[in-house]
Design a protein around this motif. Sequence first.
Motif, mmCIF file in Angstrom:
data_model
loop_
_atom_site.group_PDB
_atom_site.id
_atom_site.type_symbol
_atom_site.label_atom_id
_atom_site.label_comp_id
_atom_site.label_asym_id
_atom_site.label_seq_id
_atom_site.Cartn_x
_atom_site.Cartn_y
_atom_site.Cartn_z
ATOM 1 N N GLU A 199 31.580 -48.134 1.838
ATOM 2 C CA GLU A 199 32.459 -47.830 2.977
ATOM 3 C C GLU A 199 33.908 -48.161 2.660
ATOM 4 N N LYS A 200 34.127 -49.274 1.949
ATOM 5 C CA LYS A 200 35.491 -49.634 1.557
ATOM 6 C C LYS A 200 36.068 -48.586 0.608
ATOM 7 N N SER A 201 35.253 -48.102 -0.329
ATOM 8 C CA SER A 201 35.704 -47.062 -1.256
ATOM 9 C C SER A 201 36.027 -45.772 -0.502
ATOM 10 N N ALA A 202 35.147 -45.423 0.429
ATOM 11 C CA ALA A 202 35.370 -44.216 1.228
ATOM 12 C C ALA A 202 36.631 -44.355 2.071
ATOM 13 N N LYS A 203 36.852 -45.566 2.621
ATOM 14 C CA LYS A 203 38.045 -45.803 3.428
ATOM 15 C C LYS A 203 39.305 -45.691 2.569
ATOM 16 N N ALA A 204 39.258 -46.261 1.366
ATOM 17 C CA ALA A 204 40.419 -46.187 0.474
ATOM 18 C C ALA A 204 40.704 -44.737 0.093
ATOM 19 N N ALA A 205 39.651 -43.964 -0.184
ATOM 20 C CA ALA A 205 39.832 -42.550 -0.529
ATOM 21 C C ALA A 205 40.404 -41.780 0.662
ATOM 22 N N ALA A 206 39.923 -42.090 1.855
ATOM 23 C CA ALA A 206 40.424 -41.423 3.059
ATOM 24 C C ALA A 206 41.884 -41.778 3.309
ATOM 25 N N GLU A 207 42.241 -43.043 3.093
ATOM 26 C CA GLU A 207 43.639 -43.446 3.282
ATOM 27 C C GLU A 207 44.542 -42.765 2.263
ATOM 28 N N GLU A 208 44.055 -42.635 1.023
ATOM 29 C CA GLU A 208 44.841 -41.933 0.006
ATOM 30 C C GLU A 208 45.006 -40.460 0.371
ATOM 31 N N ALA A 209 43.922 -39.837 0.816
ATOM 32 C CA ALA A 209 43.994 -38.431 1.233
ATOM 33 C C ALA A 209 44.935 -38.265 2.419
ATOM 34 N N GLN A 210 44.908 -39.245 3.329
ATOM 35 C CA GLN A 210 45.809 -39.185 4.484
ATOM 36 C C GLN A 210 47.256 -39.290 4.033
ATOM 37 N N ALA A 211 47.535 -40.191 3.089
ATOM 38 C CA ALA A 211 48.911 -40.356 2.593
ATOM 39 C C ALA A 211 49.387 -39.070 1.921
ATOM 40 N N VAL A 212 48.508 -38.436 1.133
ATOM 41 C CA VAL A 212 48.865 -37.171 0.483
ATOM 42 C C VAL A 212 49.120 -36.099 1.543
ATOM 43 N N ALA A 213 48.229 -36.028 2.539
ATOM 44 C CA ALA A 213 48.379 -35.020 3.596
ATOM 45 C C ALA A 213 49.664 -35.243 4.386
ATOM 46 N N GLU A 214 50.019 -36.504 4.654
ATOM 47 C CA GLU A 214 51.254 -36.776 5.386
ATOM 48 C C GLU A 214 52.477 -36.393 4.564
ATOM 49 N N GLY A 215 52.417 -36.630 3.248
ATOM 50 C CA GLY A 215 53.512 -36.201 2.374
ATOM 51 C C GLY A 215 53.650 -34.695 2.368
ATOM 52 N N GLU A 216 52.512 -34.003 2.299
ATOM 53 C CA GLU A 216 52.544 -32.534 2.334
ATOM 54 C C GLU A 216 53.051 -32.034 3.676
ATOM 55 N N LEU A 217 52.686 -32.734 4.751
ATOM 56 C CA LEU A 217 53.167 -32.352 6.079
ATOM 57 C C LEU A 217 54.676 -32.468 6.158
ATOM 58 N N GLN A 218 55.220 -33.566 5.649
ATOM 59 C CA GLN A 218 56.679 -33.724 5.662
ATOM 60 C C GLN A 218 57.353 -32.615 4.872
#
Length: 126
Positions: A28-47
């Motif tokens: 779950e921690k690994s999945a959470k870290a991957a999700a947070e990384e994907a979120q950071a990438v998505a937010e950068g792409e959104l900007q």
Amino acid sequence: VNTRHNYEMLKQSLDDQTTADTKDMNDEKSAKAAAEEAQAVAEGELQETVKELQLAEQAVATAKASCMQTAADHEATVTARSEELKVLAEAQKILKETTSGAEAQTYAFAQLASSTFAGMAMRSSA
């Protein structure tokens, strides 16, 4: 002996459950870290997309203003040409009225030749 066996079985069961729960927590921690990384990438792409959208909207506004100006210029040109055609038509009408049929007269070749010869004679004697 039976109590000891039950204790060992319970201990083994709890150890297995703790190991499984620890593995699940790590997953779950690994999945959470991957999700947070994907979120950071998505937010950068959104900007980046928002910036591109703003640039595109500015380009559309510029193109629209340019188009409106071109349309207004064209309308002014069409109006001016229309006025010019009216003035030319009026001038043509006035010329026809004031020439009283001169445009319909024809001249013979001899008349043109003699008047040209007379004009040349006058220039040479002067």
